[in-house]
Design a protein around this motif. Structure first.
Motif, PDB file in Angstrom:
ATOM      1  N   PRO A   1     -34.774 -32.014  54.901  1.00  0.00           N
ATOM      2  CA  PRO A   1     -34.864 -33.440  55.264  1.00  0.00           C
ATOM      3  C   PRO A   1     -34.507 -34.363  54.103  1.00  0.00           C
ATOM      4  O   PRO A   1     -33.918 -35.430  54.326  1.00  0.00           O
ATOM      5  CB  PRO A   1     -36.326 -33.627  55.683  1.00  0.00           C
ATOM      6  N   THR A   2     -34.831 -33.959  52.877  1.00  0.00           N
ATOM      7  CA  THR A   2     -34.486 -34.798  51.727  1.00  0.00           C
ATOM      8  C   THR A   2     -32.975 -34.904  51.581  1.00  0.00           C
ATOM      9  O   THR A   2     -32.431 -35.992  51.374  1.00  0.00           O
ATOM     10  CB  THR A   2     -35.078 -34.202  50.431  1.00  0.00           C
TER      11      THR A   2
ATOM     12  N   ARG B   1     -41.835 -38.377  53.110  1.00  0.00           N
ATOM     13  CA  ARG B   1     -40.407 -38.046  53.231  1.00  0.00           C
ATOM     14  C   ARG B   1     -39.551 -39.198  52.703  1.00  0.00           C
ATOM     15  O   ARG B   1     -38.556 -38.986  52.028  1.00  0.00           O
ATOM     16  CB  ARG B   1     -40.049 -37.745  54.692  1.00  0.00           C
TER      17      ARG B   1
ATOM     18  N   ALA C   1     -34.785 -38.901  45.262  1.00  0.00           N
ATOM     19  CA  ALA C   1     -33.650 -37.984  45.157  1.00  0.00           C
ATOM     20  C   ALA C   1     -32.491 -38.605  44.380  1.00  0.00           C
ATOM     21  O   ALA C   1     -31.635 -37.896  43.883  1.00  0.00           O
ATOM     22  CB  ALA C   1     -33.170 -37.575  46.541  1.00  0.00           C
ATOM     23  N   PHE C   2     -32.485 -39.954  44.290  1.00  0.00           N
ATOM     24  CA  PHE C   2     -31.407 -40.593  43.533  1.00  0.00           C
ATOM     25  C   PHE C   2     -31.887 -40.889  42.117  1.00  0.00           C
ATOM     26  O   PHE C   2     -32.952 -41.470  41.944  1.00  0.00           O
ATOM     27  CB  PHE C   2     -30.975 -41.898  44.201  1.00  0.00           C
TER      28      PHE C   2
ATOM     29  N   GLY D   1     -28.455 -41.972  53.095  1.00  0.00           N
ATOM     30  CA  GLY D   1     -28.563 -43.066  52.127  1.00  0.00           C
ATOM     31  C   GLY D   1     -27.199 -43.446  51.573  1.00  0.00           C
ATOM     32  O   GLY D   1     -26.871 -44.633  51.467  1.00  0.00           O
ATOM     33  N   ALA D   2     -26.390 -42.425  51.231  1.00  0.00           N
ATOM     34  CA  ALA D   2     -25.059 -42.696  50.695  1.00  0.00           C
ATOM     35  C   ALA D   2     -24.201 -43.423  51.727  1.00  0.00           C
ATOM     36  O   ALA D   2     -23.447 -44.345  51.390  1.00  0.00           O
ATOM     37  CB  ALA D   2     -24.382 -41.389  50.279  1.00  0.00           C
TER      38      ALA D   2
ATOM     39  N   TRP E   1     -30.784 -34.533  53.942  1.00  0.00           N
ATOM     40  CA  TRP E   1     -30.308 -35.374  55.036  1.00  0.00           C
ATOM     41  C   TRP E   1     -30.487 -36.853  54.663  1.00  0.00           C
ATOM     42  O   TRP E   1     -29.608 -37.693  54.884  1.00  0.00           O
ATOM     43  CB  TRP E   1     -31.075 -35.042  56.331  1.00  0.00           C
ATOM     44  N   GLY E   2     -31.641 -37.172  54.058  1.00  0.00           N
ATOM     45  CA  GLY E   2     -31.909 -38.545  53.642  1.00  0.00           C
ATOM     46  C   GLY E   2     -30.896 -39.027  52.609  1.00  0.00           C
ATOM     47  O   GLY E   2     -30.431 -40.164  52.664  1.00  0.00           O
ATOM     48  N   VAL E   3     -30.549 -38.140  51.679  1.00  0.00           N
ATOM     49  CA  VAL E   3     -29.583 -38.496  50.630  1.00  0.00           C
ATOM     50  C   VAL E   3     -28.212 -38.788  51.248  1.00  0.00           C
ATOM     51  O   VAL E   3     -27.567 -39.795  50.935  1.00  0.00           O
ATOM     52  CB  VAL E   3     -29.473 -37.346  49.597  1.00  0.00           C
TER      53      VAL E   3
ATOM     54  N   ASP F   1     -39.569 -38.934  49.012  1.00  0.00           N
ATOM     55  CA  ASP F   1     -38.674 -37.870  48.555  1.00  0.00           C
ATOM     56  C   ASP F   1     -37.232 -38.348  48.499  1.00  0.00           C
ATOM     57  O   ASP F   1     -36.500 -38.048  47.556  1.00  0.00           O
ATOM     58  CB  ASP F   1     -38.747 -36.662  49.508  1.00  0.00           C
ATOM     59  N   ILE F   2     -36.823 -39.084  49.542  1.00  0.00           N
ATOM     60  CA  ILE F   2     -35.435 -39.541  49.606  1.00  0.00           C
ATOM     61  C   ILE F   2     -35.143 -40.532  48.483  1.00  0.00           C
ATOM     62  O   ILE F   2     -34.130 -40.442  47.791  1.00  0.00           O
ATOM     63  CB  ILE F   2     -35.125 -40.158  50.986  1.00  0.00           C
TER      64      ILE F   2
END
Lengths: 306, 308
Positions: free
Chosen positions: A14-15, B144, B151-152, A22-23, A17-19, B147-148
């Protein structure tokens, strides 16, 4: 161990997928009309519209997102209008430079940082501790872009000892790597010192000393091995700083890596490239953190059975 | 110490029950001297506080004392002048006084750091408290999201956001602040998980105090100490990031004399006038150093586990 690895991998999905999402969102938020920029200033409205249709930019956002995810699964990061080349090819060309810089900086940071941290902890509350701790806090407070310029000023302009910019000679990597390493040295040294101090006060270290184990063995086998977990955390943590720092360092030194490419792409308004690079930085960071977590489990068995 | 059986925390006389007071003391330790006094005895923290005091004076009084100096006024007959009695740090490429620019820039750079962290706390603190206190799907959802965001790499996130939002003071504050939100969520969540199991929170809940009140009156105030430490350390990082954006020309725009953008302009004249990069960089470095020293000091004072 296998259960732990599988569970940790599943959490990363899921992380990731979030990245990826996000991009996509960030690239769609960028100002300006990508079709107009790609077509050039002299293009007619008709040409711009045709290009917009070709790129799928006239479709609803949700459909664009589906297309983007579909292409991504096929390893397609899109096409860069500025370079007139696939995004993935440009990144592949630049990535080795950033990897070289990051690996070298991390190696310097781990060796110097751990040494400083251990020495400061062993000579606690002495002048040496004060000097080393001051150096560490200077390291985490130093703006990398400024440090880079000062090193250029001293070593390239005044002493003429090292190249100021580019990646033409083997010595070119020295100044950028040292610049990039300093923040990480500070972070790792501080974490190592704190962690070593905690461990050195433990009963088993006292027992080892009482049994007459040599000082070297007590420090390296009994203390440092048990202090390694927070140090690993620091190494994982510094990687985020390192990737961000790489963007700044590469720009200051004209180092042809992906960090410099990101800054240039923002100025060129090269949206597919910005999207691909933001994705790359995010995914790299997630994967590194995943590896650090897996290393924890390897180093400390309590974690995998928790 | 066991949890008191009676459901009242007050005695008939109106005084608080001594056993509950003892419980709270067990949590916070016996009353010590005020935090600020301990902080002033912490040598490196004191050094940081002195630097911050000087910067604060420059930020507040600078524009009042030197009100006749206009940072957007250019004197193209006197560009890149060396230091002199008239211009103590020389002049820049527009003939502006470098020292005056730095003094006028203090409030922008420091303000950016403070406001960005305020964004981080403003969003991160309530989300972290909710996440830790309620658990279940609220926790899952917020974690979650955290986490996202984590992640950056924070500088890459700030760079991408400011590219999307456009330059300018407000957008830089948002771009830099977003990066610190997940750190505050994580920290406050961990504190909330710990505090919600403590006897005084259980006692309040057993008395039928509503969740909102427990959060506001018991949980958040008791979670503030580590938040203050993180906020101080984050201010240094926020200043570094914001000045980094300014350095690229993506942050606060000239003629606003923000230190990062002054450094970015100075880069173009590195071969001709090193002062233009030396002094703005030193100003940024000492600001970040001061926040780090004060943050370390606060952690030593506020976190009993680290106290020797």
């Amino acid at each position: 161990m296998l259960t732990y690895v599988v569970r940790r991998l599943l959490i990363a999905i899921p992380t990731l997928w979030g990245v990826v999402t996000g991009a996509f969102i960030i690239s769609r938020l960028l100002p300006g009309d990508p079709a107009r920029i790609m077509a050039g200033l002299n293009a007619t409205q008709q040409q711009v519209d045709r290009l917009r249709h070709q790129l799928g930019l006239d479709k609803p956002l949700w459909v664009q997102y589906q297309d983007y995810m579909g292409q991504l699964l096929h390893g397609n990061l899109g096409f860069s209008p500025h370079f007139s080349a696939p995004v993935a090819a440009q990144i592949a060309q630049r990535l080795p430079y950033t990897a070289e810089l990051a690996v070298l900086a991390t190696a310097i940071a781990v060796v110097v940082g751990v040494t400083i941290g251990v020495l400061a902890a062993l000579r606690r509350n002495t002048l040496l501790d004060l000097i080393l701790s001051a150096f560490a806090v200077f390291g985490v407070s130093m703006p990398v872009y400024w440090l880079g310029l000062m090193l250029i000023l001293i070593f390239a302009i005044d002493l003429r000892a090292l190249p100021a910019a580019g990646a033409d000679s083997p010595q070119s990597v020295i100044l950028p790597a040292v610049t990039l390493a300093l923040f990480s040295i500070g972070l790792i040294a501080r974490m190592t010192r704190a962690s070593m101090l905690e461990v050195l006060g433990q009963d088993y270290v006292r027992t080892a000393r009482a049994k007459g184990a040599p000082h070297r063995r007590v420090v390296l086998k009994h203390a440092l091995r048990n202090a390694v977990l927070p140090i690993l955390t620091a190494i994982g943590l510094q990687f985020g700083g390192l990737l961000g720092g790489a963007v700044l360092t590469e720009s200051v030194f004209g180092w042809p890596g992906v960090g410099q490419l990101l800054v240039n792409s923002i100025f060129y308004r090269d949206y597919p490239m910005v999207q691909g690079l933001v994705l790359l930085f995010g995914v790299t960071y997630v994967v590194i953190n995943l590896l650090v977590d897996l290393m924890y489990a390897y180093v400390d068995p309590r974690i995998r059975f928790d | 110490m066991s949890i008191p059986e009676s459901d009242s925390i007050e005695l008939a006389t109106g005084q608080l029950r001594p056993d509950l007071l003892a419980l709270q003391e067990e949590e916070t330790g016996p009353r010590r001297e005020p935090v600020w006094r301990e902080l002033l005895r912490h040598r490196s923290a004191l050094a940081g506080l002195i630097v911050l005091a000087i910067y604060f004076l420059a930020a507040v009084l600078g524009p009042i004392v030197f009100h006749d100096y206009n940072p957007s006024y250019q004197n193209l007959n006197n560009t890149l002048a060396p230091p002199s009695l008239q211009h103590l740090l020389g002049t820049d490429n527009y003939g502006r006084d470098e020292l005056m620019d730095l003094i006028h820039g203090a409030r922008f750079t420091l303000g950016l750091g403070v406001l960005a962290v305020a964004v981080g706390i403003g969003v991160g603190l309530p989300l972290g408290a909710l996440s830790g206190y309620f658990g279940s799907w609220v926790d899952l959802l917020i974690q979650r999201l955290t986490d996202i965001l984590l992640a950056f790499p924070s500088f890459v996130l700030a760079l991408a956001l400011v590219a999307a939002l456009g330059p300018g003071l407000k957008n830089v504050v948002i771009a830099v602040g977003v990066g610190s939100i997940p750190l505050f969520i994580r920290l406050v969540r961990a504190e909330a998980l710990r505090i919600r199991e403590l006897p005084y929170v259980e006692a309040a809940r057993a008395l039928g105090v509503r969740s909102g009140r427990v959060l506001l009156r018991h949980l958040i105030p008791n979670a503030l100490a580590p938040v203050i430490v993180l906020a101080t350390l984050q201010m240094g990082l926020a200043i570094l990031t914001a000045a980094g954006l300014g350095f690229f020309g993506l942050g606060v725009q000239p003629p606003t004399p923000e230190w990062g953008s002054l450094l970015g302009q100075g880069e173009n004249y590195i071969f001709r006038d090193a002062n233009l990069i030396t002094f703005p960089g030193l100003c940024i470095f000492f600001a970040v150093l001061a926040f780090n020293l004060v943050g370390d000091g606060l952690r030593d004072v506020l976190d009993p586990r680290l106290r020797q």
